[in-house]
Enzyme design. Structure first.
Site: not given
Ligand code: 13P
Length: 249
Positions: A10-12, A94, A96, A164, A170, A209, A230
């Site tokens: 997931n590149w966000k 998600h 977010e 998650e 993160g 993470s 991420g």
């Molecule tokens: P990280 O791997 O950066 O912790 O992010 C996880 C995430 O939210 C994937 O959707």
């Protein structure tokens, strides 16, 4: 049949055209590990270009979709629009988006239904905030999200759950293997109670993470069928070790 491991990036909100080279390197590496399903979900602006740049059949996806097929929804993208430009996957729910954009379980369920209806595979995210984990309510919280946001009727191969924990995203923090196993087992149990044998075909991914160092242990945990990644999904150097760890299981 055993569930195939599934590693999703997931590149966000990261990446412009120059990042397509990273995607090409990732998909090239993934082709060398055919036992693992790999998908990348870049920002919407890169989906079409990534489909074009990736090997035929590579799974590229969106990070969200609207629940409606079309209409007056400024800034939004319909699931069928993602499919139209070659996407095969969409992430919904998600944290977010649940937290940052106020999406409810009902909203997430409607988006999942839209994605499935457009022929996409869906990755449906759930996870608890830190205070809920600390107060001992994580499993109840996540099972309520599963109950409220997973649709009633779908091909189990086309809907994956991603657990998650919000406090692990993160941050470099990860739950203990025992906590991951307990959560994934609880999710599997809830799916089995609702869907019967079909629950055995649904993949449950862990996210938060994940990196090349911890992937083998996390992916080797009972009922962990893959990872939603991420930060470590942005380059081949960081992402392919996770794919390799999945392939080695
Ligand atoms: P990280 O791997 O950066 O912790 O992010 C996880 C995430 O939210 C994937 O959707």
């Amino acid at each position: 049949m055993a569930r195939r491991k599934y590693v999703v990036g997931n590149w966000k909100m990261n990446g412009v055209s120059a990042a397509l080279a990273d995607a090409q390197a990732i998909f090239a590496g993934a082709e060398a590990r055919p036992a693992v399903d790999v998908a990348l979900c870049p920002p919407f602006t890169l989906v079409g270009a990534m489909v074009a740049a990736a090997p035929a059949g590579a799974a590229v996806g969106g990070q969200d979709c609207h629940s409606a097929a079309s209409g007056a929804f400024t800034g939004s993208v319909a699931a069928a629009m993602l499919a139209d430009i070659g996407a095969r996957v969409v992430i919904v729910g998600h944290s977010e988006r649940r937290d940052g954009f106020g999406e409810s379980d009902a909203d997430v369920r409607a988006k999942a239904e839209a994605g499935l209806g457009a022929g996409l595979s869906v990755i449906l995210c759930v996870g608890e905030p830190r205070d809920v984990r600390e107060s001992g309510g994580a499993i109840d919280h996540v099972l309520a999200q599963v109950a409220g946001s997973v649709p009633d009727d779908f091909d189990p191969h086309r809907l994956a759950i991603a657990y998650e924990p919000i406090w692990a995203i993160g941050t470099g923090l990860v739950p203990t293997v025992a906590d991951v196993a307990a959560m994934h087992g609880a999710i599997r149990g809830a799916l089995a109670a609702r869907f019967g044998d079909a629950a055995a075909d649904m993949r449950i991914l862990y996210g938060g993470s994940v990196n090349g160092e911890n992937a083998a242990e996390l992916l080797g945990t009972d009922d962990v069928d893959g990872a939603l990644v991420g930060g470590a999904s942005l380059t081949a150097a960081k992402f392919l070790p996770i794919v390799e760890a999945a392939a080695a299981l």
